[in-house]
Scaffold this motif. Structure first.
Motif, PDB file in Angstrom:
ATOM      1  N   THR A  75       0.851  -1.194   0.000  1.00 54.87           N
ATOM      2  CA  THR A  75       0.000   0.000   0.000  1.00 54.87           C
ATOM      3  C   THR A  75       0.882   1.236   0.000  1.00 54.87           C
ATOM      4  O   THR A  75       1.906   1.281   0.695  1.00 54.87           O
ATOM      5  CB  THR A  75      -0.903   0.022   1.253  1.00 54.87           C
ATOM      6  N   ASP A  76       0.509   2.264  -0.774  1.00 57.22           N
ATOM      7  CA  ASP A  76       1.297   3.487  -0.832  1.00 57.22           C
ATOM      8  C   ASP A  76       1.342   4.179   0.535  1.00 57.22           C
ATOM      9  O   ASP A  76       0.319   4.299   1.221  1.00 57.22           O
ATOM     10  CB  ASP A  76       0.711   4.457  -1.855  1.00 57.22           C
ATOM     11  N   ILE A  77       2.527   4.633   0.925  1.00 61.24           N
ATOM     12  CA  ILE A  77       2.661   5.419   2.157  1.00 61.24           C
ATOM     13  C   ILE A  77       2.057   6.793   1.917  1.00 61.24           C
ATOM     14  O   ILE A  77       2.349   7.444   0.907  1.00 61.24           O
ATOM     15  CB  ILE A  77       4.149   5.541   2.549  1.00 61.24           C
ATOM     16  N   PRO A  78       1.204   7.278   2.831  1.00 61.76           N
ATOM     17  CA  PRO A  78       0.571   8.592   2.640  1.00 61.76           C
ATOM     18  C   PRO A  78       1.566   9.720   2.931  1.00 61.76           C
ATOM     19  O   PRO A  78       1.784  10.096   4.082  1.00 61.76           O
ATOM     20  CB  PRO A  78      -0.583   8.583   3.656  1.00 61.76           C
ATOM     21  N   LEU A  79       2.184  10.239   1.882  1.00 63.66           N
ATOM     22  CA  LEU A  79       3.247  11.232   2.046  1.00 63.66           C
ATOM     23  C   LEU A  79       2.685  12.634   2.280  1.00 63.66           C
ATOM     24  O   LEU A  79       1.615  12.990   1.764  1.00 63.66           O
ATOM     25  CB  LEU A  79       4.135  11.238   0.808  1.00 63.66           C
ATOM     26  N   LEU A  80       3.450  13.424   3.030  1.00 62.67           N
ATOM     27  CA  LEU A  80       3.097  14.817   3.270  1.00 62.67           C
ATOM     28  C   LEU A  80       3.624  15.697   2.130  1.00 62.67           C
ATOM     29  O   LEU A  80       4.451  15.261   1.317  1.00 62.67           O
ATOM     30  CB  LEU A  80       3.697  15.282   4.599  1.00 62.67           C
ATOM     31  N   ALA A  81       3.158  16.921   2.108  1.00 63.41           N
ATOM     32  CA  ALA A  81       3.621  17.879   1.093  1.00 63.41           C
ATOM     33  C   ALA A  81       5.130  18.057   1.208  1.00 63.41           C
ATOM     34  O   ALA A  81       5.688  18.113   2.313  1.00 63.41           O
ATOM     35  CB  ALA A  81       2.916  19.219   1.286  1.00 63.41           C
ATOM     36  N   GLY A  82       5.795  18.137   0.047  1.00 62.07           N
ATOM     37  CA  GLY A  82       7.241  18.278   0.016  1.00 62.07           C
ATOM     38  C   GLY A  82       7.961  16.954  -0.173  1.00 62.07           C
ATOM     39  O   GLY A  82       9.176  16.936  -0.377  1.00 62.07           O
ATOM     40  N   CYS A  99      12.865  14.430  -1.427  1.00 66.43           N
ATOM     41  CA  CYS A  99      12.581  15.512  -0.485  1.00 66.43           C
ATOM     42  C   CYS A  99      12.756  16.867  -1.185  1.00 66.43           C
ATOM     43  O   CYS A  99      13.826  17.156  -1.718  1.00 66.43           O
ATOM     44  CB  CYS A  99      13.533  15.456   0.703  1.00 66.43           C
ATOM     45  N   SER A 100      11.716  17.681  -1.161  1.00 67.43           N
ATOM     46  CA  SER A 100      11.804  18.996  -1.775  1.00 67.43           C
ATOM     47  C   SER A 100      11.060  20.012  -0.890  1.00 67.43           C
ATOM     48  O   SER A 100       9.824  19.986  -0.830  1.00 67.43           O
ATOM     49  CB  SER A 100      11.184  18.986  -3.181  1.00 67.43           C
ATOM     50  N   PRO A 101      11.795  20.848  -0.166  1.00 67.55           N
ATOM     51  CA  PRO A 101      13.261  20.988  -0.188  1.00 67.55           C
ATOM     52  C   PRO A 101      13.940  19.845   0.556  1.00 67.55           C
ATOM     53  O   PRO A 101      13.279  19.039   1.213  1.00 67.55           O
ATOM     54  CB  PRO A 101      13.483  22.323   0.519  1.00 67.55           C
ATOM     55  N   SER A 102      15.257  19.773   0.449  1.00 67.63           N
ATOM     56  CA  SER A 102      16.007  18.729   1.134  1.00 67.63           C
ATOM     57  C   SER A 102      15.834  18.862   2.651  1.00 67.63           C
ATOM     58  O   SER A 102      15.549  19.942   3.171  1.00 67.63           O
ATOM     59  CB  SER A 102      17.483  18.801   0.748  1.00 67.63           C
ATOM     60  N   PHE A 139       7.484  12.715   7.303  1.00 64.29           N
ATOM     61  CA  PHE A 139       7.249  12.663   5.862  1.00 64.29           C
ATOM     62  C   PHE A 139       5.970  11.928   5.495  1.00 64.29           C
ATOM     63  O   PHE A 139       5.635  11.792   4.323  1.00 64.29           O
ATOM     64  CB  PHE A 139       8.448  12.062   5.119  1.00 64.29           C
ATOM     65  N   SER A 140       5.210  11.450   6.496  1.00 61.41           N
ATOM     66  CA  SER A 140       3.938  10.794   6.196  1.00 61.41           C
ATOM     67  C   SER A 140       2.881  11.244   7.189  1.00 61.41           C
ATOM     68  O   SER A 140       3.203  11.691   8.305  1.00 61.41           O
ATOM     69  CB  SER A 140       4.070   9.268   6.278  1.00 61.41           C
ATOM     70  N   SER A 141       1.629  11.127   6.771  1.00 67.18           N
ATOM     71  CA  SER A 141       0.538  11.221   7.740  1.00 67.18           C
ATOM     72  C   SER A 141       0.453   9.876   8.451  1.00 67.18           C
ATOM     73  O   SER A 141       1.200   8.943   8.139  1.00 67.18           O
ATOM     74  CB  SER A 141      -0.771  11.587   7.043  1.00 67.18           C
ATOM     75  N   ALA A 142      -0.443   9.743   9.409  1.00 65.45           N
ATOM     76  CA  ALA A 142      -0.489   8.550  10.249  1.00 65.45           C
ATOM     77  C   ALA A 142      -0.882   7.312   9.446  1.00 65.45           C
ATOM     78  O   ALA A 142      -1.854   7.336   8.674  1.00 65.45           O
ATOM     79  CB  ALA A 142      -1.471   8.758  11.393  1.00 65.45           C
TER      80      ALA A 142
END
Length: 210
Positions: free
Chosen positions: A98-105, A137-140, A147-150
């Motif tokens: 399952t895709d990891i729910p990534l945060l913005a950036g 990662c953008s920005p680094s 880097f993820s939501s729960a």
């Protein structure tokens, strides 16, 4: 006399059937035993209750119990019951990637290394979360950064977990950094200030036990 004899025989047969039933259901009579059972409720004290009313203490290997699990229960001659664990292929966690729910950036995949994903599986009777893929990662990243939501409740560990992963600092410089998961299921990655900030990292081979 015949009717009296028949009544006596009927009573004897009934008593025999009753004794056999008591022997089947009473641990002190039948001795220790094991059987398959279905979990009806999960207690907060380390026990499960089966659909036939047996309250069994969970063995250490029986992690993440759930209602509907098909389990193996052993009962001593004194009546103490232990739930040894679920049967493989019954309701043991064996989830799809399952895709990891990534945060913005944060985006995925990074380059050729595949999308960042996780799955919940059972290994040697214990439940773990495995991961694969990569995250850009953008920005680094220059500090400890979520880097993820729960992740879902079933993927959240009892304690915070941490492990090392490969990271990219620049096109010519590679290194290692730490990834963590909190008890709330949020994934975090570490970085240092420039020029050692993390531009992307890989999750291949990562896992944590619940």
């Amino acid at each position: 006399m015949k009717s009296g004899q028949a009544a006596t025989q009927a009573l004897a047969a009934a008593l025999k059937r009753h004794a056999a039933q008591v022997g089947k259901t009473t641990p002190a009579v039948r001795g220790s035993d094991w059987y398959r059972a279905v979990v009806a409720t999960v207690g907060t004290d380390g026990t499960v209750t089966t659909t036939d009313g047996i309250v069994a203490l969970r063995d250490e290997a029986y992690q993440a119990p759930a209602v509907g699990d098909i389990i193996r229960v052993t009962v001593s001659s004194a009546g103490a019951a232990v739930a040894l664990g679920r049967y493989a292929g019954a309701t043991a966690p064996n989830g799809a990637w399952t895709d990891i729910p990534l945060l913005a950036g944060f985006t995925t995949p990074s380059g050729i290394f595949g999308p960042a994903q996780y799955r919940i599986v059972t290994v040697a009777g214990s439940v773990r979360v495995e991961m694969r893929g990569s995250v850009a990662c953008s920005p680094s990243v220059s500090t400890q950064t979520p880097f993820s939501s729960a992740l879902p409740a079933a993927a959240r560990p009892a304690y915070g977990r941490t492990w090392a992963v490969r990271r990219q600092i620049s096109s010519d410089t590679k290194g290692v950094t730490a990834v963590e998961v909190s008890t709330g299921g949020v994934l975090q990655v570490h970085g240092l200030t420039t020029v050692n900030a993390t531009t992307w990292f890989a999750l291949d081979g990562s896992y944590y036990d619940l």
